[in-house]
Design an enzyme around this catalytic site. Structure first.
Site, PDB file in Angstrom:
ATOM      1  N   ARG A  68       0.835  -1.205   0.000  1.00  0.00           N
ATOM      2  CA  ARG A  68       0.000   0.000   0.000  1.00  0.00           C
ATOM      3  C   ARG A  68       0.868   1.253   0.000  1.00  0.00           C
ATOM      4  O   ARG A  68       0.528   2.252  -0.634  1.00  0.00           O
ATOM      5  CB  ARG A  68      -0.967  -0.022   1.189  1.00  0.00           C
ATOM      6  CG  ARG A  68      -2.032   1.068   1.076  1.00  0.00           C
ATOM      7  CD  ARG A  68      -3.124   0.885   2.097  1.00  0.00           C
ATOM      8  NE  ARG A  68      -2.627   1.028   3.459  1.00  0.00           N
ATOM      9  CZ  ARG A  68      -3.341   0.749   4.547  1.00  0.00           C
ATOM     10  NH1 ARG A  68      -4.587   0.311   4.425  1.00  0.00           N
ATOM     11  NH2 ARG A  68      -2.829   0.897   5.750  1.00  0.00           N
ATOM     12  N   LYS A 100      -2.589   6.510   1.292  1.00  0.00           N
ATOM     13  CA  LYS A 100      -2.470   6.969   2.678  1.00  0.00           C
ATOM     14  C   LYS A 100      -1.514   8.148   2.744  1.00  0.00           C
ATOM     15  O   LYS A 100      -0.351   8.001   3.140  1.00  0.00           O
ATOM     16  CB  LYS A 100      -2.006   5.794   3.549  1.00  0.00           C
ATOM     17  CG  LYS A 100      -2.394   5.937   5.003  1.00  0.00           C
ATOM     18  CD  LYS A 100      -2.302   4.604   5.698  1.00  0.00           C
ATOM     19  CE  LYS A 100      -2.374   4.746   7.195  1.00  0.00           C
ATOM     20  NZ  LYS A 100      -3.623   5.291   7.697  1.00  0.00           N
ATOM     21  N   GLU A 160     -16.406   6.068   4.421  1.00  0.00           N
ATOM     22  CA  GLU A 160     -15.726   5.417   5.555  1.00  0.00           C
ATOM     23  C   GLU A 160     -15.811   6.264   6.817  1.00  0.00           C
ATOM     24  O   GLU A 160     -16.374   7.358   6.812  1.00  0.00           O
ATOM     25  CB  GLU A 160     -14.296   5.026   5.190  1.00  0.00           C
ATOM     26  CG  GLU A 160     -13.366   6.152   4.842  1.00  0.00           C
ATOM     27  CD  GLU A 160     -11.966   5.644   4.492  1.00  0.00           C
ATOM     28  OE1 GLU A 160     -11.515   4.648   5.061  1.00  0.00           O
ATOM     29  OE2 GLU A 160     -11.303   6.287   3.656  1.00  0.00           O
TER      30      GLU A 160
HETATM   31  N1  PLP Z   1      -9.340   4.271   6.430  1.00  0.00           N
HETATM   32  C1  PLP Z   1      -8.509   5.255   6.777  1.00  0.00           C
HETATM   33  C2  PLP Z   1      -8.792   6.607   6.272  1.00  0.00           C
HETATM   34  C3  PLP Z   1      -7.398   4.981   7.584  1.00  0.00           C
HETATM   35  O1  PLP Z   1      -6.561   5.946   7.959  1.00  0.00           O
HETATM   36  C4  PLP Z   1      -7.173   3.664   8.029  1.00  0.00           C
HETATM   37  C5  PLP Z   1      -6.004   3.343   8.850  1.00  0.00           C
HETATM   38  O2  PLP Z   1      -4.991   2.939   8.367  1.00  0.00           O
HETATM   39  C6  PLP Z   1      -8.068   2.670   7.636  1.00  0.00           C
HETATM   40  C7  PLP Z   1      -9.138   3.003   6.838  1.00  0.00           C
HETATM   41  C8  PLP Z   1      -7.868   1.254   8.061  1.00  0.00           C
HETATM   42  O3  PLP Z   1      -6.869   0.637   7.300  1.00  0.00           O
HETATM   43  P1  PLP Z   1      -6.032  -0.552   7.907  1.00  0.00           P
HETATM   44  O4  PLP Z   1      -6.994  -1.610   8.279  1.00  0.00           O
HETATM   45  O5  PLP Z   1      -5.161  -0.992   6.787  1.00  0.00           O
HETATM   46  O6  PLP Z   1      -5.293  -0.028   9.057  1.00  0.00           O
HETATM   47  C1  COI Z   2      -4.159   3.230  11.432  1.00  0.00           C
HETATM   48  O1  COI Z   2      -5.159   2.603  11.724  1.00  0.00           O
HETATM   49  O2  COI Z   2      -3.037   2.711  11.382  1.00  0.00           O
HETATM   50  C2  COI Z   2      -4.214   4.623  11.093  1.00  0.00           C
HETATM   51  O3  COI Z   2      -3.338   5.064  10.413  1.00  0.00           O
HETATM   52  C3  COI Z   2      -5.342   5.406  11.563  1.00  0.00           C
HETATM   53  C4  COI Z   2      -4.973   6.747  12.165  1.00  0.00           C
HETATM   54  C5  COI Z   2      -4.192   6.652  13.422  1.00  0.00           C
HETATM   55  C6  COI Z   2      -4.419   7.684  11.169  1.00  0.00           C
END
Ligand code: PLP
Ligand code: COI
Length: 338
Positions: free
Chosen positions: A80, A183, A219
Site C-alpha cells: 500500500r 495513505k 468510511e
Molecule cells: N481508512 C482510513 C482513512 C485509515 O486511515 C485507516 C487506517 O490505516 C483505515 C481506513 C484502516 O486501514 P487498515 O486496516 O489498513 O489499518
Molecule cells: C491506522 O489505523 O493505522 C491509522 O493510520 C489510523 C490513524 C491513526 C491515522
C-alpha cells in the site's frame, strides 16, 4: 520505562529507544540506519513541506502467550505504501526494504512490545517524505523513509464498546478518483475540522458519505465501515476510501464463520436495515458503532441500545485478535514471527 502501565495505554506517542531510516539519493535507496534521535533535519524548501509529498502507514506487533512477537500483514502495508508513492510521485520503496526496516525497528525496541495480558500492542509507523528542495510544483528527487514504533492501547477510549458516529454533510475527506485510496497526510489534514466538530458534539468520528452524490457510505474517519445484516458482512465499494487491510482480513474471517460478504455501494438509507455496524482498521481494530446521527437530515440509526457490541462483531473481533496474538493458528500466513 519501569513504570509503563501497559493496560492503561492510550493511542499516543511515547518515546522508544531507536528508529530506523533509509535515504533515497542519486536514484537509489541507502542501507537502513539506526538512530536514537527523534529529530529530522531537512531543507526548508522540502517537497513534503510545501506540496504534500508525504505518505505513511500503520501496522502493529503483538506479544503472544508464547512470548513471541508477531507483526500483522506487514507485506500488505509495504504494497500500500508503494501505491501511495505512485499516487504522489515519490520514489517507490521496495517491499523488501520496507520489511527490513520495520523488522529492525521492532527488534531494536523489543522491550516496548506490551505483554500479552495487557491487550495492548506496539504500533509501527512507517513514514516516507520528499526532502529535496523545490519551489515549482513537481516531484523531488530525494526521499527519507523512517520507521518509529510506540506502544498503544485502544484508539477510541472505550475500546471494544459501541460509540456514536456522525454524518456531517458539509464536509468531504477525499474526492472520487482523488487521493482517498492512498495513505497521504493531506487526506488527514482535510478531515481535521469535521473530526473536531464530531468530537465536540460527543461522537467518536465522522462517517463520510461519497463526495459526489452524498448518497453512499464511504468510511469512518480513520477506519473503514462495515455492517451486518441477514448473515452478511457488507462493506462499501468506493473510489475515495482507503483499502483497509483490517477490512480485507475481516472479509476472509467473515466467510470462514459462515457469513456472506458483499463489497458494494451502500446507500445511506440502508443503515436503517443493518443489525450491527462497525469501524475497522489497525488503530480502531473493530470499534462497534452504537448509533449514527445524520444531523443535517435529522435522522438517527441505532445499532446498540444495551451498550454491548453485536454478536457477529464480537465473533469477528475475537477471531482477528486471536490470530494477531497467536492464540489461533495463522492459517492464512498473515503474521511474521520475529
Ligand atoms: N481508512 C482510513 C482513512 C485509515 O486511515 C485507516 C487506517 O490505516 C483505515 C481506513 C484502516 O486501514 P487498515 O486496516 O489498513 O489499518
Ligand atoms: C491506522 O489505523 O493505522 C491509522 O493510520 C489510523 C490513524 C491513526 C491515522
Amino acid at each position: 520505562m519501569e513504570n509503563i502501565n501497559w493496560s492503561d495505554l492510550t493511542f499516543g506517542y511515547m518515546k522508544t529507544d531507536y528508529n530506523v531510516r533509509s535515504y533515497y539519493r542519486n536514484g537509489k535507496w541507502g542501507d537502513p540506519e539506526v538512530t536514537d534521535s527523534e529529530q529530522i533535519t531537512m531543507h526548508m524548501a522540502s517537497t513534503c513541506l510545501h506540496y504534500g509529498q508525504e505518505a505513511f502507514e500503520g501496522l502493529k506487533a503483538f506479544k503472544g502467550k508464547d512470548g513471541k512477537i508477531r507483526i500483522f500483514r506487514m507485506r500488505e502495508n509495504a504494497l500500500r505504501m508503494q501505491a501511495s508513492c505512485r499516487g504522489i510521485m515519490m520514489a517507490e520503496l521496495p517491499v523488501e526494504l520496507f520489511e527490513k526496516v520495520v523488522l529492525e525497528a521492532v527488534k531494536r525496541n523489543e522491550r516496548f512490545v506490551p505483554p500479552y495480558e495487557s491487550g495492548a500492542s506496539l504500533y509501527i509507523r512507517p513514514l516516507l517524505i520528499g526532502t529535496a528542495p523545490q519551489v515549482g510544483v513537481k516531484p523531488g528527487n530525494e526521499y527519507l523513509f523512517v520507521v518509529f514504533v510506540t506502544p498503544v492501547g485502544p484508539y477510541f477510549k472505550t475500546g471494544f464498546k459501541p460509540t456514536p458516529y456522525v454524518i456531517l454533510r458539509g464536509f468531504d475527506r477525499a474526492a472520487p478518483h482523488g487521493t482517498g485510496t492512498i495513505k497521504v497526510g493531506g487526506n488527514y489534514a482535510a478531515s481535521l475540522v469535521a473530526g473536531e466538530i464530531a468530537h465536540e458534539k460527543g461522537y467518536s468520528a465522522v462517517l463520510y458519505l461519497d463526495a459526489k452524490e452524498k448518497k453512499y457510505i464511504d468510511e469512518c474517519g480513520p477506519a473503514n465501515f462495515f455492517g451486518i445484516k441477514n448473515n452478511t458482512y457488507i462493506t462499501p465499494a468506493s473510489t475515495s476510501i482507503l483499502p483497509s487491510i483490517t477490512n480485507k482480513s475481516l472479509m476472509v474471517l467473515a466467510e470462514e464463520i459462515g457469513l456472506k460478504v458483499e463489497r458494494r455501494p451502500i446507500p445511506v438509507e440502508e443503515l436503517a436495515t443493518l443489525e450491527e455496524a462497525g469501524a475497522c482498521g489497525t488503530a480502531a481494530v473493530i470499534s462497534p458503532v452504537s448509533r449514527i446521527d445524520d444531523l443535517d437530515e435529522n435522522k438517527s440509526y441505532i445499532f446498540s441500545k444495551d451498550g454491548a457490541p453485536g454478536p457477529v462483531s464480537e465473533k469477528l473481533y475475537n477471531k482477528l485478535r486471536a490470530i494477531q496474538y497467536g492464540d489461533e493458528a495463522d492459517k492464512y500466513g498473515w503474521t511474521t514471527v520475529l
